[in-house]
Design a protein around this motif. Structure first.
Motif, PDB file in Angstrom:
ATOM      1  N   TYR A 106      -5.459   7.022  -1.847  1.00  0.00           N
ATOM      2  CA  TYR A 106      -3.893   6.870  -1.798  1.00  0.00           C
ATOM      3  C   TYR A 106      -3.665   5.757  -0.723  1.00  0.00           C
ATOM      4  CZ  TYR A 106      -5.568  10.297   1.943  1.00  0.00           C
ATOM      5  OH  TYR A 106      -6.209  10.815   2.729  1.00  0.00           O
ATOM      6  N   ASP A 166      -1.138   2.925  -9.097  1.00  0.00           N
ATOM      7  CA  ASP A 166      -0.101   3.259  -7.988  1.00  0.00           C
ATOM      8  C   ASP A 166      -0.344   4.567  -7.153  1.00  0.00           C
ATOM      9  OD1 ASP A 166       1.487   1.249  -8.683  1.00  0.00           O
ATOM     10  OD2 ASP A 166       2.853   2.411 -10.016  1.00  0.00           O
ATOM     11  N   GLY A 167      -1.705   4.370  -6.641  1.00  0.00           N
ATOM     12  CA  GLY A 167      -2.270   5.465  -5.868  1.00  0.00           C
ATOM     13  C   GLY A 167      -2.574   6.909  -6.490  1.00  0.00           C
ATOM     14  N   TYR A 182       0.784  -1.273   0.003  1.00  0.00           N
ATOM     15  CA  TYR A 182      -0.011   0.097  -0.254  1.00  0.00           C
ATOM     16  C   TYR A 182       0.788   1.374   0.077  1.00  0.00           C
ATOM     17  CZ  TYR A 182      -3.692  -3.023   1.095  1.00  0.00           C
ATOM     18  OH  TYR A 182      -4.976  -4.257   1.047  1.00  0.00           O
ATOM     19  N   ASN A 183       0.290   2.125  -0.512  1.00  0.00           N
ATOM     20  CA  ASN A 183       1.007   3.573  -0.475  1.00  0.00           C
ATOM     21  C   ASN A 183       0.895   4.369   0.644  1.00  0.00           C
ATOM     22  OD1 ASN A 183       1.483   3.398  -3.339  1.00  0.00           O
ATOM     23  ND2 ASN A 183      -0.378   4.118  -4.100  1.00  0.00           N
ATOM     24  N   ASN A 220      -0.641  -0.770  -4.383  1.00  0.00           N
ATOM     25  CA  ASN A 220       0.315  -0.311  -5.638  1.00  0.00           C
ATOM     26  C   ASN A 220      -0.252  -1.075  -6.682  1.00  0.00           C
ATOM     27  OD1 ASN A 220       1.773   1.741  -4.456  1.00  0.00           O
ATOM     28  ND2 ASN A 220       3.066   0.224  -3.759  1.00  0.00           N
TER      29      ASN A 220
END
Length: 141
Positions: A99, A119-120, A6-7, A103
């Protein structure tokens, strides 16, 4: 469930119509499912639109993908492409946002909207970053 990364940081917005204009479509429509699918799966917009419209017809009798697609219809169509549904990650003290998504290329389900997130970063025709995310579809791993 598979490991997802995760971002957890603020991301950007990129205007992307998924090839809608190049496919000859004009004006605006409620075709977020077709746009998100074309962007996330890297497929032709018209092919995505037609596939979703046919699936919508089987459920409702109306062959269109410009007035919204039900979640179960979207799940069924995306499963044909090897994608699966995941609930949004649990975030203490707040709702999940774009966000917070893993990813890679995904399709987020938001309130009355679907959006491609890469990718967010939101890839859509408008900045929907204010919307909470209920869950997402991603490639089965």
């Amino acid at each position: 469930m598979n490991q997802l990364s995760y971002n957890y940081k603020q991301a950007t917005y990129t205007f992307n119509d998924g090839g809608r204009q190049n496919a000859g479509f004009k004006g605006s429509a409620g075709d977020c499912a077709a746009r998100a699918m074309a962007i996330a799966l890297k497929k032709d917009y018209k092919e995505c639109y037609d596939e979703l419209a046919e699936a919508h017809k089987q459920k409702t009798g109306k062959k269109t993908a410009r007035q919204g697609i039900y979640k179960d219809t979207m799940t069924k169509v995306l499963a044909r492409h090897g994608w699966t549904w995941h609930s949004a990650p649990k975030i203490k003290g707040r709702k999940a946002r774009h966000y917070d998504m893993p990813n890679g290329r995904i399709i987020a389900r938001m309130a009355r909207h679907y959006s491609a997130i890469i990718d967010g970063s939101i890839h859509d025709t408008w900045d929907c970053s204010n919307k909470m995310v209920y869950g997402f579809w991603g490639p089965a791993q």
